[in-house]
Scaffold this active site. Sequence first.
Site, PDB file in Angstrom:
ATOM      1  N   LEU A 404       0.828  -1.203   0.000  1.00 31.03           N
ATOM      2  CA  LEU A 404       0.000   0.000   0.000  1.00 31.03           C
ATOM      3  C   LEU A 404       0.859   1.249   0.000  1.00 31.03           C
ATOM      4  O   LEU A 404       0.522   2.257  -0.587  1.00 31.03           O
ATOM      5  CB  LEU A 404      -0.891   0.016   1.246  1.00 31.03           C
ATOM      6  N   GLY A 407       6.559   3.717   4.446  1.00 25.70           N
ATOM      7  CA  GLY A 407       6.712   4.743   5.465  1.00 25.70           C
ATOM      8  C   GLY A 407       8.133   4.739   5.962  1.00 25.70           C
ATOM      9  O   GLY A 407       8.953   3.950   5.505  1.00 25.70           O
ATOM     10  N   SER A 408       8.386   5.583   6.850  1.00 25.59           N
ATOM     11  CA  SER A 408       9.753   5.653   7.352  1.00 25.59           C
ATOM     12  C   SER A 408      10.101   4.406   8.150  1.00 25.59           C
ATOM     13  O   SER A 408      11.252   4.060   8.308  1.00 25.59           O
ATOM     14  CB  SER A 408       9.909   6.884   8.236  1.00 25.59           C
ATOM     15  N   PHE A 409       9.093   3.778   8.629  1.00 22.15           N
ATOM     16  CA  PHE A 409       9.359   2.597   9.435  1.00 22.15           C
ATOM     17  C   PHE A 409       9.430   1.331   8.610  1.00 22.15           C
ATOM     18  O   PHE A 409      10.049   0.365   8.990  1.00 22.15           O
ATOM     19  CB  PHE A 409       8.267   2.419  10.487  1.00 22.15           C
ATOM     20  N   GLY A 410       8.768   1.332   7.546  1.00 22.56           N
ATOM     21  CA  GLY A 410       8.748   0.109   6.770  1.00 22.56           C
ATOM     22  C   GLY A 410       7.709   0.191   5.678  1.00 22.56           C
ATOM     23  O   GLY A 410       7.497   1.243   5.091  1.00 22.56           O
ATOM     24  N   HIS A 411       7.095  -0.910   5.458  1.00 22.08           N
ATOM     25  CA  HIS A 411       6.113  -0.967   4.389  1.00 22.08           C
ATOM     26  C   HIS A 411       4.738  -1.312   4.945  1.00 22.08           C
ATOM     27  O   HIS A 411       4.620  -1.966   5.963  1.00 22.08           O
ATOM     28  CB  HIS A 411       6.519  -2.026   3.369  1.00 22.08           C
ATOM     29  N   VAL A 412       3.782  -0.872   4.210  1.00 23.90           N
ATOM     30  CA  VAL A 412       2.411  -1.158   4.618  1.00 23.90           C
ATOM     31  C   VAL A 412       1.752  -1.972   3.508  1.00 23.90           C
ATOM     32  O   VAL A 412       1.787  -1.584   2.348  1.00 23.90           O
ATOM     33  CB  VAL A 412       1.611   0.145   4.850  1.00 23.90           C
ATOM     34  N   LYS A 427       1.408  -3.059   8.698  1.00 24.86           N
ATOM     35  CA  LYS A 427       2.646  -2.281   8.630  1.00 24.86           C
ATOM     36  C   LYS A 427       3.775  -3.206   9.039  1.00 24.86           C
ATOM     37  O   LYS A 427       3.812  -3.711  10.147  1.00 24.86           O
ATOM     38  CB  LYS A 427       2.584  -1.075   9.566  1.00 24.86           C
ATOM     39  N   ASP A 523       0.857  16.352  13.444  1.00 21.30           N
ATOM     40  CA  ASP A 523       1.263  16.252  12.040  1.00 21.30           C
ATOM     41  C   ASP A 523       0.044  16.149  11.136  1.00 21.30           C
ATOM     42  O   ASP A 523      -0.010  15.318  10.225  1.00 21.30           O
ATOM     43  CB  ASP A 523       2.174  15.032  11.857  1.00 21.30           C
TER      44      ASP A 523
HETATM   45  N1  LIG Z   1      -4.446   1.989   7.510  1.00 22.63           N
HETATM   46  C1  LIG Z   1      -4.035   2.158   6.268  1.00 22.63           C
HETATM   47  N2  LIG Z   1      -4.825   1.855   5.227  1.00 22.63           N
HETATM   48  C2  LIG Z   1      -4.400   2.026   3.956  1.00 22.63           C
HETATM   49  N3  LIG Z   1      -3.194   2.482   3.625  1.00 22.63           N
HETATM   50  C3  LIG Z   1      -2.366   2.793   4.633  1.00 22.63           C
HETATM   51  C4  LIG Z   1      -2.727   2.653   5.988  1.00 22.63           C
HETATM   52  N4  LIG Z   1      -1.709   3.045   6.764  1.00 22.63           N
HETATM   53  C5  LIG Z   1      -0.761   3.421   5.934  1.00 22.63           C
HETATM   54  N5  LIG Z   1      -1.126   3.262   4.654  1.00 22.63           N
HETATM   55  C6  LIG Z   1      -0.346   3.565   3.481  1.00 22.63           C
HETATM   56  O1  LIG Z   1       1.003   3.286   3.759  1.00 22.63           O
HETATM   57  C7  LIG Z   1       1.765   4.469   3.630  1.00 22.63           C
HETATM   58  C8  LIG Z   1       2.788   4.503   4.715  1.00 22.63           C
HETATM   59  O2  LIG Z   1       2.129   4.446   5.964  1.00 22.63           O
HETATM   60  P1  LIG Z   1       2.713   5.186   7.218  1.00 22.63           P
HETATM   61  O3  LIG Z   1       3.071   6.547   6.796  1.00 22.63           O
HETATM   62  O4  LIG Z   1       1.781   5.067   8.341  1.00 22.63           O
HETATM   63  O5  LIG Z   1       4.013   4.369   7.493  1.00 22.63           O
HETATM   64  P2  LIG Z   1       5.044   4.749   8.563  1.00 22.63           P
HETATM   65  O6  LIG Z   1       6.128   3.743   8.501  1.00 22.63           O
HETATM   66  O7  LIG Z   1       4.353   4.916   9.863  1.00 22.63           O
HETATM   67  O8  LIG Z   1       5.577   6.155   8.086  1.00 22.63           O
HETATM   68  P3  LIG Z   1       5.804   7.419   8.948  1.00 22.63           P
HETATM   69  O9  LIG Z   1       5.653   7.078  10.372  1.00 22.63           O
HETATM   70  O10 LIG Z   1       7.152   7.852   8.611  1.00 22.63           O
HETATM   71  O11 LIG Z   1       4.763   8.406   8.541  1.00 22.63           O
HETATM   72  C9  LIG Z   1       0.773   5.611   3.688  1.00 22.63           C
HETATM   73  O12 LIG Z   1       1.205   6.680   2.927  1.00 22.63           O
HETATM   74  C10 LIG Z   1      -0.489   5.017   3.133  1.00 22.63           C
HETATM   75  O13 LIG Z   1      -0.509   5.144   1.746  1.00 22.63           O
END
Ligand SMILES: Nc1ncnc2c1ncn2[C@@H]1O[C@H](COP(=O)(O)OP(=O)(O)OP(=O)(O)O)[C@@H](O)[C@H]1O
Length: 850
Positions: A404, A407-412, A427, A523
Amino acid sequence: MPSWWRVSSSKEAKKKTSKDSIIDTIRKFRISSDKKSGGSRRGCSDTVSEIGSLSRIQSRSVSPSKESKLVARCQSFQERPQAQPLPLPVLHPSRMTRTESGLSVSGKQKQEKGSKTPPFLPLPHMRTRPDAGDFDGADSVFSECYSDSDDPPDSSQLSPLASDYDTGSRTTAGSPSNMIVKDQLPVTKREVPKPHDHLFDNHISSSPPRRKPLRSHVPNLQVPSHGAFFSAPDSSISSPSRSPLRAFGTEQVINSAFYTSKPNPDFPFLGSGSGHCSSPGSGQNSGHNSMGGDMAGLFWQPSRGSPECSPLPSPKMTSPGPSSRIHSGAVTPLHPRAGGGADRSEDVKQKSHRLPLPPVVTISNSLPFSQSNSAATSPSVPRSPGRPDNLPSPGSRWKKGKLLGRGSFGHVYVGFNSESGEMCAMKEVTLFSDDAKSKESARQLGQEVSLLSRLSHPNIVQYYGSEMVDDKLYIYLEYVSGGSIYKLLQEYGQFGELAIRSYTQQILSGLAYLHAKHTIHRDIKGANILVDPNGRVKLADFGMAKHITGQTCPLSFKGSPYWMAPEIIKNSNGSNLAVDIWSLGCTVLEMATTKPPWSQYEGVAALFKIGNSKELPVIPDHLSDEGKDFVRQCLQRNPQHRPTAAQLLDHSFVKNAAPLERPLLPYPYPETSSDPTGGIGHPRNRQLLDSDRLVTHSFRASRPGFGPSDVQIPRNISCPVSPIGSPLLHSRSTQHQHQHQHQHVNGRMSPSPISSPRTTSGASTPPVGGGGKIPFHHVNQSVYLHEISKPVNNIPDMFRAKQSQSPGRHFGGLTHELLHGGHAVLADSVSHLLLRDRVHFKPSLDLNPL
Ligand SMILES: Nc1ncnc2c1ncn2[C@@H]1O[C@H](COP(=O)(O)OP(=O)(O)OP(=O)(O)O)[C@@H](O)[C@H]1O
């Protein structure tokens, strides 16, 4: 673009003019690119990120030494073409390529030459995870200034390296006490790190940064009984410590860091290289531009198409882009795949290979959480009968599907339970046990999980649970398939006012709820707001959220530049909650124009404008007077003058916002439901409807935008978790039940994508005893919104089942917490409910939390 805004590596900085050197220094403030927003930081998350792999082919690889070229991307927004209705223009691959040496950006690449733009999106902030030793802030995209006291670091425990990029305070949340790893499985001594060496100890090993899978070091990680990494309320999340950055006002930044060629000795992060500034939440991958302290992220990045697929390289590295974020202290956890090799666009992925296999369940019955909070998961704690060891955790039943976003942490990924047919967003975060970044990542994730696990609101992405599988941490969330607002803006252009009103109203609902729980999101922006196919908005990305103990406290220099409130930039005290209101105002403008306010300015100039200017940003003429007034209300420079989220719900701009969702159920629906959990037609839901009105806020503002108390039609009532159980539910007259029921059904009862009949977002929550109380003061009364201490019904059945089998265990541990921890909140409807039915309330209800 101003020549001074060039970003260069630390090495090059030496060759530059003093001015540039300063800029380099400023970079170290690290503006982490936003996670999802395609913008920057994490850049391009979503599927786009994968597409990025292709774009990479075209993008030019830039070595760190060429980072300065990245600046090219940091142009003023004015120079950039408006987002076009068609997705392709936006999806312009960004000219960024991620290489071992860093991100390469083809500068202002031909976004304008859309026609020539390949159909592939640019690589998201795929960033090669640098070795700790390579973490020299200047070149590190991840580095993020740790300014937030939220995470006061224990310098004594930090290795030189760690302290290097943990200049600020490091959260205690990640303190050893909270991150005790238990070796439950037999491992060799060599494999088992000493407590102080463990990743999850608050100690940062000074040993060479070897990257070993967390698993190899920590066979079993402990998870707090409540399921969260850390207890939000108890964590350092609310730490009052100040971020080093906080010491900088805009002026300070300008004078000390920008106009001065010398690093400010008072702020290590300025001169020590950006290495210390690593932001785990910076989301370089998502393309969100968030500031982790690196000023390099202070640019509005034109998006290729989606925030998730931010055209911008990591915000941190280059510009903060639409999703750039400033993390005042996080460490960016780079995913092993950050190198980009494995990332491809969804389309590409589907064509080239099968989706990743479901996570292999070698379950470690614990997570990297505080032992103190993981009694239930502690080896000494008897396991639930019927749950044999190594039994696949609930989460393990989720099969990992398409990507999907990143993110900075990984992939979703999309998670699918082939048995129940439910979906979720998974995630996936790979944790390593031997470097500070991993530790910081864990801390940040723990903070986010801790907060999310206590939230339950229709306008906030629901947390389901988490688990560790080998060296990977999986966090299960409600799946919101529509993508972020940022992405939609990039793909379809500015929104019409109807959509803006509806989205804004929903965002406010989520904020009102969040603020009622004394939590600041910090944010708010389009990239962090997801939208489902029915137009329901969900606040996401709580990586920067913070629970506060009081109305005000030192403000951390965190957030995304263009959405950042002036008081944060000026380092002035104020109502923390108000920063979200400011950001909301910016988001409204973003929705109306596709760009945040002051996006025509770059970097420091933008911050200066926001922080010191007295002027208001340009408000588009096409916005209605109500909309303009709403924006003005939000963008009042004095935070004390900004209305609260609850108050704004009564603003005429959103008060009558028409629901966008399509009716899901026919009306009338059954009076009763056989669904014991309280389906949509369950009586409890009718109560919920009642509660919606009960919690109605009768705020009447004297401001022009706050209109009279008309009879409001509840909007956005489809609550994943109903506030049932709240005393309020029973106090309301039943005379409006049917009316509400009808409204509810027609307006918002559509289930979330992941909802089964039982887990429909409109499902009600079983009555529960009040755990925490969220007091609201009214002139004549105090209304308490009780937190739900019982399972919420929007949790996938699998989690529910597991929970019953092994209460207290984590695999599901987090879920368990959500189900039993007593943190789910009833106040889910606080938001949109507030302000509706004035008939029952007197006008001066003050919804401000104590
Ligand atoms: N609950 C969700 N449903 C659908 N898509 C999602 C969801 N959560 C995240 N995504 C998708 O995944 C991408 C990355 O998610 P997210 O930003 O939460 O990751 P992260 O690793 O937490 O990044 P960061 O903390 O740096 O913002 C989002 O831009 C979005 O497109």
